[in-house]
Design a protein around this motif. Structure first.
Motif, PDB file in Angstrom:
ATOM      1  N   ARG A  72       1.764   3.058   6.674  1.00 38.51           N
ATOM      2  CA  ARG A  72       2.358   1.959   7.431  1.00 38.51           C
ATOM      3  C   ARG A  72       1.237   1.030   7.851  1.00 38.51           C
ATOM      4  NH1 ARG A  72       5.365   6.325   9.944  1.00 38.51           N
ATOM      5  NH2 ARG A  72       7.520   6.352   9.128  1.00 38.51           N
ATOM      6  N   ALA A  73       1.509  -0.240   7.774  1.00 41.18           N
ATOM      7  CA  ALA A  73       0.483  -1.230   8.112  1.00 41.18           C
ATOM      8  C   ALA A  73       0.032  -1.096   9.561  1.00 41.18           C
ATOM      9  CB  ALA A  73       1.022  -2.642   7.865  1.00 41.18           C
ATOM     10  N   SER A  74       0.946  -0.672  10.436  1.00 38.60           N
ATOM     11  CA  SER A  74       0.608  -0.576  11.862  1.00 38.60           C
ATOM     12  C   SER A  74      -0.165   0.702  12.193  1.00 38.60           C
ATOM     13  CB  SER A  74       1.883  -0.630  12.700  1.00 38.60           C
ATOM     14  OG  SER A  74       2.757   0.428  12.314  1.00 38.60           O
ATOM     15  N   GLY A  75       0.157   1.798  11.528  1.00 40.48           N
ATOM     16  CA  GLY A  75      -0.448   3.074  11.904  1.00 40.48           C
ATOM     17  C   GLY A  75      -1.280   3.746  10.839  1.00 40.48           C
ATOM     18  N   GLY A  76      -1.385   3.162   9.666  1.00 36.76           N
ATOM     19  CA  GLY A  76      -2.173   3.770   8.583  1.00 36.76           C
ATOM     20  C   GLY A  76      -1.409   4.897   7.914  1.00 36.76           C
ATOM     21  N   LEU A  77      -2.115   5.937   7.551  1.00 38.62           N
ATOM     22  CA  LEU A  77      -1.494   7.065   6.861  1.00 38.62           C
ATOM     23  C   LEU A  77      -0.464   7.736   7.752  1.00 38.62           C
ATOM     24  CD1 LEU A  77      -4.569   8.762   5.120  1.00 38.62           C
ATOM     25  CD2 LEU A  77      -2.930   7.177   4.128  1.00 38.62           C
ATOM     26  N   THR A  78       0.673   8.106   7.178  1.00 41.04           N
ATOM     27  CA  THR A  78       1.723   8.793   7.927  1.00 41.04           C
ATOM     28  C   THR A  78       1.457  10.293   7.936  1.00 41.04           C
ATOM     29  OG1 THR A  78       3.093   9.100   5.960  1.00 41.04           O
ATOM     30  CG2 THR A  78       3.376   7.050   7.201  1.00 41.04           C
ATOM     31  N   VAL A  87       0.840  -1.199   0.000  1.00 39.17           N
ATOM     32  CA  VAL A  87       0.000   0.000   0.000  1.00 39.17           C
ATOM     33  C   VAL A  87       0.869   1.239   0.000  1.00 39.17           C
ATOM     34  CG1 VAL A  87      -1.741   1.301   1.286  1.00 39.17           C
ATOM     35  CG2 VAL A  87      -1.886  -1.201   1.151  1.00 39.17           C
ATOM     36  N   ASN A  88       1.980   1.202   0.717  1.00 43.41           N
ATOM     37  CA  ASN A  88       2.887   2.353   0.779  1.00 43.41           C
ATOM     38  C   ASN A  88       3.485   2.663  -0.589  1.00 43.41           C
ATOM     39  OD1 ASN A  88       4.644   4.338   2.147  1.00 43.41           O
ATOM     40  ND2 ASN A  88       6.269   2.906   1.559  1.00 43.41           N
ATOM     41  N   LYS A  89       3.912   1.637  -1.280  1.00 41.56           N
ATOM     42  CA  LYS A  89       4.510   1.822  -2.600  1.00 41.56           C
ATOM     43  C   LYS A  89       3.502   2.450  -3.558  1.00 41.56           C
ATOM     44  CE  LYS A  89       6.747  -0.941  -6.240  1.00 41.56           C
ATOM     45  NZ  LYS A  89       7.113  -2.315  -6.646  1.00 41.56           N
ATOM     46  N   ALA A  90       2.269   1.932  -3.548  1.00 42.20           N
ATOM     47  CA  ALA A  90       1.230   2.495  -4.422  1.00 42.20           C
ATOM     48  C   ALA A  90       0.901   3.934  -4.023  1.00 42.20           C
ATOM     49  CB  ALA A  90      -0.019   1.618  -4.364  1.00 42.20           C
ATOM     50  N   TYR A 118      -8.685   8.390   4.695  1.00 44.68           N
ATOM     51  CA  TYR A 118      -8.943   6.945   4.796  1.00 44.68           C
ATOM     52  C   TYR A 118      -8.065   6.290   5.859  1.00 44.68           C
ATOM     53  CZ  TYR A 118      -4.900   5.785   1.766  1.00 44.68           C
ATOM     54  OH  TYR A 118      -3.643   5.628   1.221  1.00 44.68           O
ATOM     55  N   ASP A 119      -8.635   5.247   6.466  1.00 41.10           N
ATOM     56  CA  ASP A 119      -7.920   4.482   7.497  1.00 41.10           C
ATOM     57  C   ASP A 119      -7.189   3.296   6.901  1.00 41.10           C
ATOM     58  OD1 ASP A 119      -8.737   6.160   9.579  1.00 41.10           O
ATOM     59  OD2 ASP A 119     -10.669   5.127   9.705  1.00 41.10           O
ATOM     60  N   THR A 120      -7.840   2.613   5.976  1.00 40.07           N
ATOM     61  CA  THR A 120      -7.211   1.491   5.275  1.00 40.07           C
ATOM     62  C   THR A 120      -7.292   1.748   3.787  1.00 40.07           C
ATOM     63  OG1 THR A 120      -9.219   0.160   5.002  1.00 40.07           O
ATOM     64  CG2 THR A 120      -8.060  -0.031   7.111  1.00 40.07           C
ATOM     65  N   ALA A 121      -6.477   1.055   3.054  1.00 41.59           N
ATOM     66  CA  ALA A 121      -6.416   1.274   1.614  1.00 41.59           C
ATOM     67  C   ALA A 121      -7.651   0.782   0.897  1.00 41.59           C
ATOM     68  CB  ALA A 121      -5.181   0.575   1.035  1.00 41.59           C
ATOM     69  N   PHE A 122      -8.532   0.036   1.597  1.00 43.80           N
ATOM     70  CA  PHE A 122      -9.674  -0.564   0.913  1.00 43.80           C
ATOM     71  C   PHE A 122     -11.001  -0.017   1.425  1.00 43.80           C
ATOM     72  CE2 PHE A 122      -6.248  -3.697   1.556  1.00 43.80           C
ATOM     73  CZ  PHE A 122      -5.818  -3.816   0.239  1.00 43.80           C
TER      74      PHE A 122
END
Length: 494
Positions: free
Chosen positions: A162-168, A98-101, A221-225
């Motif tokens: 980041r998978a742990s914290g969501g959007l930076t 998700v970060n790369k995208a 958004y909180d998650t990418a989906f």
């Protein structure tokens, strides 16, 4: 813009206010299907924007259009990389995430915002870039730099997710920075077009609004989906469509409409010009006829009044000759001689004013008499082929061709210094061609060239126009020609 902003904010506010009813998270596979459809559509639109702007610039030379088209080529490439790099897709060179995208998406949106800012700001007589090819090279180089940094040296690019914290924090800050740029772009655009609303269109301001809303959704958004990320992609599609249509209107629709309106105006002007020419031809013909009537009246006055008085005076002086001595006869001859000359001049003027025997002996014989009278001194060698004239010209036009030949002869006598004249009338399928050629001084001679701008040639052209024909003057190797061309229907006109 306010209406679009309110309508666009409504779903975001509703989802944030009532998350239990509207907020949702899609499965990876479902999201990827929708995401790929959105991104493929965005890539196609971006490439279309590039194609329209880039090739339209060859004609319009609009730097704003060229800039936005080149930038959207880079945006299309970055969006394609964004789609390939998303989590759940096969690895794009390096491991997808998700970060790369999100990193690819950030740079694509930043480019979009900067491009819109540059094309919205009003630059007066300022070259934004030195050339088309250099601009394209810079754009592709920037795209390659972003690709290299994200794929091969990811440690040089700040994390966006980041998978742990969501959007930076970086991701949220850059999204709001992009929103600020888009707001400034919208402000400059409206400021630039506040006095000239005709040059603006409603699509670009609406595109600003949906770009801003898309960035706002991406920052929430909180998650990418989830709902906000999906909504952000939908707003992005809408904004791209509006930008595409704005560019289409600017580069294709508006120029074609202007061309259509210009052609319609030109057609009206041509029609008015044609009507004016017809009126001029009619008036010219009327003036010519009135002139001939006045000439005929003046010739009749000379013949009936002056000539008869001169003849009467001559007869009176010739009477009672037997009563005169030798001195009286000599005195009488001194008086008779100028009377005879005046009578001859009067008859010549009357003949030039109105060829009285044109109706009786016809056009061809009248012109032959004109040529004999013109060449009384034997100065010229004249070759005349005139039979076609009698076949072609109606009675009402006989005087016109007579005057054309008469004026051409006067022009030759005054300016040509010729000793040979050729007059040839040819009746061709396309019409009649009358050529009057002399072997005198050419058109390059200053005096002869000036004669073409005097009274004679314009009068010949005026008569030809009144008959529906044309006159051309041609320079020969040795000499000068006047070519009268009349259409084939000339013998049916009156």
């Amino acid at each position: 813009m306010g209406i679009f902003l309110c309508v666009g904010l409504l779903p975001l506010l509703a989802a944030g206010t009532f998350p239990q009813f509207l907020y949702f998270t899609l499965s990876t596979q479902t999201f990827l299907v929708l995401h790929n459809i959105a991104e493929i559509f965005s890539v196609v639109v971006s490439i279309s924007i590039f194609g329209i702007g880039w090739f339209a610039d060859e004609e319009q030379k609009n730097q704003r259009t060229l800039l936005i088209s080149a930038v959207f080529l880079a945006i299309g490439v970055l969006d394609f990389m964004h789609a390939l790099s998303h989590e759940g897709m096969p690895d794009f060179i390096t491991e997808n995430s998700v970060n790369k995208a999100a990193q690819f998406r950030i740079f694509a949106r930043l480019l979009t915002a900067l491009a819109l800012l540059f094309v919205s700001a009003h630059f007066k007589k300022v070259n934004l870039f030195p050339g088309r090819k250099l601009l394209l090279l810079i754009t592709l180089a920037a795209t390659a730099l972003v690709f290299t940094g994200i794929v091969f040296v990811p440690e040089m690019v700040p994390d966006a997710y980041r998978a742990s914290g969501g959007l930076t924090i970086f991701k949220k800050c850059i999204e709001f920075f992009i929103i600020l740029i888009l707001t400034a772009a919208a402000f400059f655009y409206l400021l630039d077009h506040r006095h000239n609303r005709r040059s603006a269109n409603a699509y670009l301001p609406a595109a600003f609004v949906f770009c801003i809303l898309g960035e706002l959704a991406s920052a929430l958004y909180d998650t990418a989906f989830d709902f906000f990320n999906l909504t952000g992609h939908i707003y992005k599609i809408i904004s791209f469509i509006l930008i595409y249509y704005s560019l289409f209107v600017t580069c294709i629709n508006d120029p074609h409409r202007r061309i259509f309106n210009l052609n319609r105006r030109l057609a009206k002007i041509a029609e008015r010009h044609k009507q004016a020419e017809q009126k001029i031809t009619t008036r010219s013909r009327e003036i010519t006829r009135m002139t001939e009537i006045e000439r005929a009246d003046l010739a009749e006055i000379l013949h009936e009044s002056l000539n008869q008085r001169l003849v009467t005076a001559t007869l009176a002086l010739k009477a009672n000759v037997a009563d005169l001595d030798e001195i009286g006869i000599r005195e009488r001859e001194k008086i008779l001689d100028p009377i005879r000359k005046a009578l001859e001049i009067s008859r010549k003027i009357a003949s030039q004013l109105s060829p009285t025997h044109l109706k009786t002996i016809g056009l061809t014989l009248t012109i032959e008499d004109l040529l004999q009278d013109f060449n009384k001194a034997g100065k010229y060698r004249i070759d005349a082929k005139l039979d076609a004239l009698q076949e072609y010209f109606p009675h009402d036009w006989s005087i016109d061709v007579y005057r054309i030949i008469q004026e051409a002869l006067n022009n030759i006598e005054k300016h040509a210094q010729a000793d040979k004249i050729t007059i040839c009338a040819e009746l061709l399928p396309a019409g009649l061609v009358l050529t009057i050629t002399d072997n005198g001084r050419t058109a390059k001679d200053p005096e002869r060239a000036a004669s073409a701008h005097g009274i004679g040639i314009p009068m010949i052209k005026q008569r030809a126009t009144a008959m529906g024909g044309t006159v051309q003057t041609q320079q020969q190797d040795s000499g000068f020609s006047i070519v009268l061309t009349l259409p084939n229907n000339g013998n049916t006109q009156s």
